[in-house]
Design a protein around this motif. Structure first.
Motif, short mmCIF file in Angstrom:
data_model
loop_
_atom_site.label_atom_id
_atom_site.label_comp_id
_atom_site.label_asym_id
_atom_site.label_seq_id
_atom_site.Cartn_x
_atom_site.Cartn_y
_atom_site.Cartn_z
N ILE A 74 0.84 -1.20 0.00
CA ILE A 74 0.00 0.00 0.00
C ILE A 74 0.88 1.25 0.00
O ILE A 74 0.66 2.17 -0.79
N PHE A 75 1.90 1.26 0.85
CA PHE A 75 2.76 2.45 0.92
C PHE A 75 3.56 2.62 -0.37
O PHE A 75 3.75 3.75 -0.83
N ASP A 76 4.04 1.51 -0.93
CA ASP A 76 4.75 1.63 -2.22
C ASP A 76 3.83 2.27 -3.26
O ASP A 76 4.24 3.18 -3.99
N GLY A 77 2.59 1.78 -3.33
CA GLY A 77 1.64 2.32 -4.29
C GLY A 77 1.38 3.80 -4.03
O GLY A 77 1.35 4.61 -4.96
N LEU A 78 1.20 4.15 -2.76
CA LEU A 78 0.91 5.54 -2.41
C LEU A 78 2.06 6.46 -2.82
O LEU A 78 1.86 7.57 -3.30
#
Lengths: 258, 272
Positions: free
Chosen positions: A176-180
């Protein structure tokens, strides 16, 4: 001294580059074509004092934030559901691939014709960029979850909501953080594309006007504000990430920055 | 009164004691691809008594992990019945399960991990904190409560995993090659700690291993399995005295014969 050294190290390349640029503009090339740091800075201060640019920055900020949040939520949600529904995913995935392959720049005019030249069309373009990034981030995260983790939780008696809350979400949090983080820059590009094509306000509109008037300093001021916006957003997410993901090995001392 | 008369075959085990496990005519096949089926388990019948330490011993591919998953209810038999007091037809919350590989949830501290099954079971915060700390102490991990699994060694994480499995007092503990990837020294030390903990708790343990000496050292009963298709080759009782010291087990009377017998079952008459 030890606390000051890293700051000097961090700022040194910037000082060298800007210094070289300034000297180059004085002696080597014509600042009317590429700008000159000292002039850009004074123009920036003047524009910020005059105040009109704050309204442009605010509009671009809201386009980005709305599109970013809506795109991330919807893309993440679809990725989440399809990650757990392989049969449905097999049907839907090719369509998502096709839609994600469409160059957003190419269809941006259509979106603007459909939604008007206001903020809605820019938000829609941002969503169209962020959606797919978050979809793939969450989708691949869900597919990679260690089945043993879910089995263990269920054997312990966890119901569906508890499995999602205590196991699935933490397990895919790194994705999720990579995507964000990757989405931020694309959200900014999306908003600028929209403003370049048709708008009455925003930093992209500001840059376009400045370039139409051959105002090099104006272009750079717009760019500086956009970079500042990206920097603030990325740093904020980085801080939250380090807090939430402190269980990850690479989040220890010397871990990845932004 | 005469309930037995009305029972269908197999129902006799309904009132089997808590902690016992019955496996009746179990087969398990996997569809490997459109063309071929893999027979993981064939004709498995077992009646494991409560409060005994049972090892499933066999080479890889003999279906021992699959059998464990059937008991845990995370896989279903293709035919036949698994019973732990009641028929296992969904995830079996009457067992604790220590899987292969790294056991603890990496995003929770050791304390949060050990408390987790109690939290799911609805135990009040103060009580689950007390019980978790007690078990963390029993596996000699006091002082590491706030560490994340990445900050623990492999052996420490396994002990944490064991504490988390035992904290809920489940009648059955399933362990899938828990000590496989550890170095020899850590392995022996964990085997001894498990033996001591188990001799204290005396629940039913089903322990999957491919290590003959580990099986002898830990078990009351060894189920020897053979591969492709997974079948039961023999059920061997281990009559070594308890309390046991895993290091001195090879010196016990009967060890050599037992070891030779198991080796023959696993590798055939002429092997080695």
């Amino acid at each position: 001294m030890n606390r000051v050294t890293p700051i000097i190290q961090a700022l040194l390349p910037a000082v060298v580059i800007i210094g070289a640029w300034e000297l180059g503009a004085m002696f080597a090339f014509d600042p009317r074509f590429v700008g000159q740091p000292s002039q850009i800075l004074s123009y920036l201060v003047a524009e910020l004092r005059r105040g009109a640019i704050w309204a442009d920055a605010a509009i671009t900020f809201w386009e980005i934030m709305l599109g970013y949040v809506l795109g991330a939520l919807s893309g993440g949600a679809v990725g989440f559901v399809l990650g757990f529904r392989p049969r449905l995913a097999r049907i839907v995935e090719p369509y998502i691939l096709i839609f994600s392959a469409i160059p957003k720049i190419a269809i941006a005019p259509i979106i603007i014709i459909a939604l008007g030249i206001g903020i809605q069309s820019k938000v829609a373009i941002v969503i169209s960029m962020v959606f797919f990034l978050m979809f793939y981030a969450v989708y691949s995260g869900v597919k990679q979850i260690e089945p043993d983790f879910i089995h263990q939780a269920r054997i312990m008696g966890a119901n569906r909501a508890e499995v999602i809350g205590y196991i699935v979400i933490p397990a895919i949090a790194p994705n999720i953080f990579d995507g964000l983080k990757t989405s931020i820059i694309f959200a900014v590009i999306g908003a600028l594309i929209g403003e370049f094509i048709a708008a009455r306000a925003g930093l992209g509109y500001y840059i376009l006007n400045a370039s139409g008037a051959f105002n090099i300093n104006g272009i750079w001021v717009g760019v500086i504000l956009i970079v500042a916006l990206v920097f603030v957003l990325t740093t904020t997410i980085g801080i939250v990430e380090r807090r939430v993901l402190r269980w990850l090995p690479e989040m220890g001392a010397g871990g990845n920055g932004i | 009164m005469q309930i037995v008369a009305s029972m269908r075959p197999g129902d006799a085990a309904v009132h089997a004691p808590r902690g016992s496990i019955q496996i009746e005519n179990v087969n398990k096949t996997y569809r490997e691809n459109a063309a071929s089926l893999v027979v993981a388990l064939e004709g498995i019948n077992l009646d494991l008594p409560a409060n005994s330490f049972v090892s499933l011993l066999g080479p890889s591919g003999c279906g021992k992990s699959t059998l464990l998953k059937l008991i845990a209810g995370i896989e279903k038999p293709s035919s036949g019945v698994v019973r732990c007091t009641e028929v296992v037809d969904r995830v079996n919350t009457g067992v604790a399960y220590v899987p292969q590989g790294r056991g603890l949830f990496p995003w929770m501290t050791l304390l949060a991990n050990v408390e987790f099954p109690l939290k799911i079971a609805g135990v009040a915060p103060a009580e689950r904190r007390r019980r978790a700390l007690e078990w963390i102490a029993k596996v000699n991990l006091s002082g590491f409560e706030q560490n994340f699994p990445r900050q623990l060694s492999g052996g420490m994480e396994k002990r944490g995993s064991l504490a988390r499995a035992l904290v809920t007092d489940k009648p059955i503990l399933l362990m899938d090659e828990p000590f496989g990837p550890l170095d020899a020294h850590t392995r022996l030390s964990l085997q001894q700690q498990l033996t001591q903990l188990w001799e204290d708790v005396k629940n039913t343990v089903v322990f999957v291993t491919h290590d003959v000496i580990e099986a002898i050292a830990l078990s009351d009963i060894i189920i020897v399995m053979s591969p492709r298709p997974g079948r039961i080759a023999d059920v061997v009782k281990v009559a070594l005295p308890r309390p046991r010291n895993v290091l001195s087990v090879p010196d016990c009377d009967g060890f050599v014969e037992l070891h030779a017998h198991l080796q023959r079952l696993l590798f055939g008459e002429h092997a080695l």
